[in-house]
Write a protein that holds these residues in place. Sequence first.
Motif, PDB file in Angstrom:
ATOM      1  N   ASP A 297      -1.903   4.835  -7.083  1.00  0.00           N
ATOM      2  CA  ASP A 297      -0.728   5.313  -6.351  1.00  0.00           C
ATOM      3  C   ASP A 297      -1.061   5.767  -4.942  1.00  0.00           C
ATOM      4  O   ASP A 297      -0.274   5.566  -4.017  1.00  0.00           O
ATOM      5  CB  ASP A 297      -0.087   6.486  -7.110  1.00  0.00           C
ATOM      6  CG  ASP A 297       0.308   6.114  -8.519  1.00  0.00           C
ATOM      7  OD1 ASP A 297       1.208   5.268  -8.669  1.00  0.00           O
ATOM      8  OD2 ASP A 297      -0.289   6.667  -9.468  1.00  0.00           O
ATOM      9  N   GLU A 298      -2.220   6.403  -4.784  1.00  0.00           N
ATOM     10  CA  GLU A 298      -2.601   6.968  -3.488  1.00  0.00           C
ATOM     11  C   GLU A 298      -4.056   6.645  -3.186  1.00  0.00           C
ATOM     12  O   GLU A 298      -4.906   6.702  -4.078  1.00  0.00           O
ATOM     13  CB  GLU A 298      -2.406   8.489  -3.475  1.00  0.00           C
ATOM     14  CG  GLU A 298      -0.959   8.912  -3.639  1.00  0.00           C
ATOM     15  CD  GLU A 298      -0.798  10.423  -3.723  1.00  0.00           C
ATOM     16  OE1 GLU A 298       0.336  10.901  -3.500  1.00  0.00           O
ATOM     17  OE2 GLU A 298      -1.801  11.133  -4.019  1.00  0.00           O
ATOM     18  N   SER A 316      -3.841   0.105   5.139  1.00  0.00           N
ATOM     19  CA  SER A 316      -2.459   0.371   4.704  1.00  0.00           C
ATOM     20  C   SER A 316      -1.732  -0.922   4.366  1.00  0.00           C
ATOM     21  O   SER A 316      -1.001  -1.007   3.378  1.00  0.00           O
ATOM     22  CB  SER A 316      -1.700   1.138   5.796  1.00  0.00           C
ATOM     23  OG  SER A 316      -2.233   2.427   5.966  1.00  0.00           O
ATOM     24  N   THR A 320      -0.818  -1.874   0.276  1.00  0.00           N
ATOM     25  CA  THR A 320       0.589  -1.686  -0.098  1.00  0.00           C
ATOM     26  C   THR A 320       0.827  -2.175  -1.530  1.00  0.00           C
ATOM     27  O   THR A 320       0.309  -3.237  -1.910  1.00  0.00           O
ATOM     28  CB  THR A 320       1.492  -2.462   0.883  1.00  0.00           C
ATOM     29  OG1 THR A 320       1.259  -1.958   2.201  1.00  0.00           O
ATOM     30  CG2 THR A 320       2.963  -2.293   0.543  1.00  0.00           C
ATOM     31  N   HIS A 323       0.000   4.491  -1.216  1.00  0.00           N
ATOM     32  CA  HIS A 323       0.112   5.297  -0.009  1.00  0.00           C
ATOM     33  C   HIS A 323      -1.284   5.656   0.480  1.00  0.00           C
ATOM     34  O   HIS A 323      -2.078   6.231  -0.264  1.00  0.00           O
ATOM     35  CB  HIS A 323       0.910   6.569  -0.309  1.00  0.00           C
ATOM     36  CG  HIS A 323       1.013   7.504   0.854  1.00  0.00           C
ATOM     37  ND1 HIS A 323       1.403   7.099   2.110  1.00  0.00           N
ATOM     38  CD2 HIS A 323       0.761   8.844   0.951  1.00  0.00           C
ATOM     39  CE1 HIS A 323       1.401   8.138   2.930  1.00  0.00           C
ATOM     40  NE2 HIS A 323       1.008   9.207   2.251  1.00  0.00           N
ATOM     41  N   MET A 325      -3.722   7.758   2.985  1.00  0.00           N
ATOM     42  CA  MET A 325      -3.698   8.985   3.760  1.00  0.00           C
ATOM     43  C   MET A 325      -5.117   9.538   3.868  1.00  0.00           C
ATOM     44  O   MET A 325      -6.044   9.040   3.218  1.00  0.00           O
ATOM     45  CB  MET A 325      -2.784  10.016   3.101  1.00  0.00           C
ATOM     46  CG  MET A 325      -3.142  10.356   1.670  1.00  0.00           C
ATOM     47  SD  MET A 325      -1.907  11.444   0.905  1.00  0.00           S
ATOM     48  CE  MET A 325      -2.602  11.683  -0.730  1.00  0.00           C
TER      49      MET A 325
END
Length: 386
Positions: A297-298, A316, A320, A323, A325
Amino acid sequence: MAGYYVGVISGTSLDAADIVLLHATGDDHRPKLAATHSQPPPAALRQRLLEITQTRPPIDIRELGQLDRQVADWMADGVLALLAETGIAPGRIRATGSHGQTLYHDPQPPHPFTLQIGDPSRLAARTGITTVADFRRADMAAGGQGAPMACGFHQAMLACPDRQRAVINIGGIANLTCLPAGATPEDSRLTGFDTGPGNALMDAWIARHQNRDQDTNGEWAETGRVHNGLLSALQADPYIQATAPKSTGREYFHLGWLDRRLAEVPAIAPADVQRTLLEFTARSISNAVAACPGHTDEVLLCGGGAHNGRLRERLSALLTPAHVMLTDDAGVPADWMEAAAFAWLAMRTLAGLPGNVPSVTGASRAVVLGGIYAPDGLANRQLSAD
């Protein structure tokens, strides 16, 4: 074990020793980052270490011993500077966890070994702080790769109860930790490995052509175009195609390795090579994340390469719908993650707790990592007094 711990690491870029002060309160498993310091190496020392790690010139035992001491003094200067900035006396620090400086890492049979320098006895004597060092070899003695070492810390600090995360440290070499939702340190679903080059090849290439240490924010790469033939040659490398557990370093991914791949394709403009190297890093990382069990998910980025805006854009796009970060957004500053991990590992060692993750390194069992070096040489007496 509550108290203050220092973590010290110099990565493959050799730009500085990252030094952190962690404060563990004892009432949770997530120590707090109390202070940070960056200590650049003496220029001559950095140049020689880069030569050794990149071009593999002959080195005699006398020079090796001298470098061992010089690296320890460089790191001791940094630890003492951190304490001076914070006003905390050495006697209040329970331990320093020192990774040292890797000169060579070769986990392959028949005689796997790893070599980090930075004399821990010298570091302990200079700082007056018990030092824990030589973390990797205990894992290798148990049949593991000896790397990556930070996965347990990633789990302790960044695992999420309801989302699967992947942590990517982009140093000279990039490494991955897959964190299933709700993962614990003993969870066999916790996996990770070195994905391949992070900044190492991009830094070496721009140093050759522009005499610069790094391609800040991917600005030079942005002027070039991906060369598909070269990219295919890079991606076909046996290390990239190998399955985990696996770990690597500059002794594998260096300019000589790149030059051999360039010889397989027509002449390419230097800027196009740089852009292709960035794409190679991005794709090797994204392919590694795709290999994590379950749906990620991240993706949390840390290390110097996390600040390369162009590289983040490509990650990124490739990752996809996950997410992407910085680890800052999850509470751990991206620039200090690895140094903090070695402070945490020192805390584990003093507590008699294992620090490796067998499902990551391939070790036969969980083991306590590192040796303990007290300033007066009486490590056991100090521990029993505690």
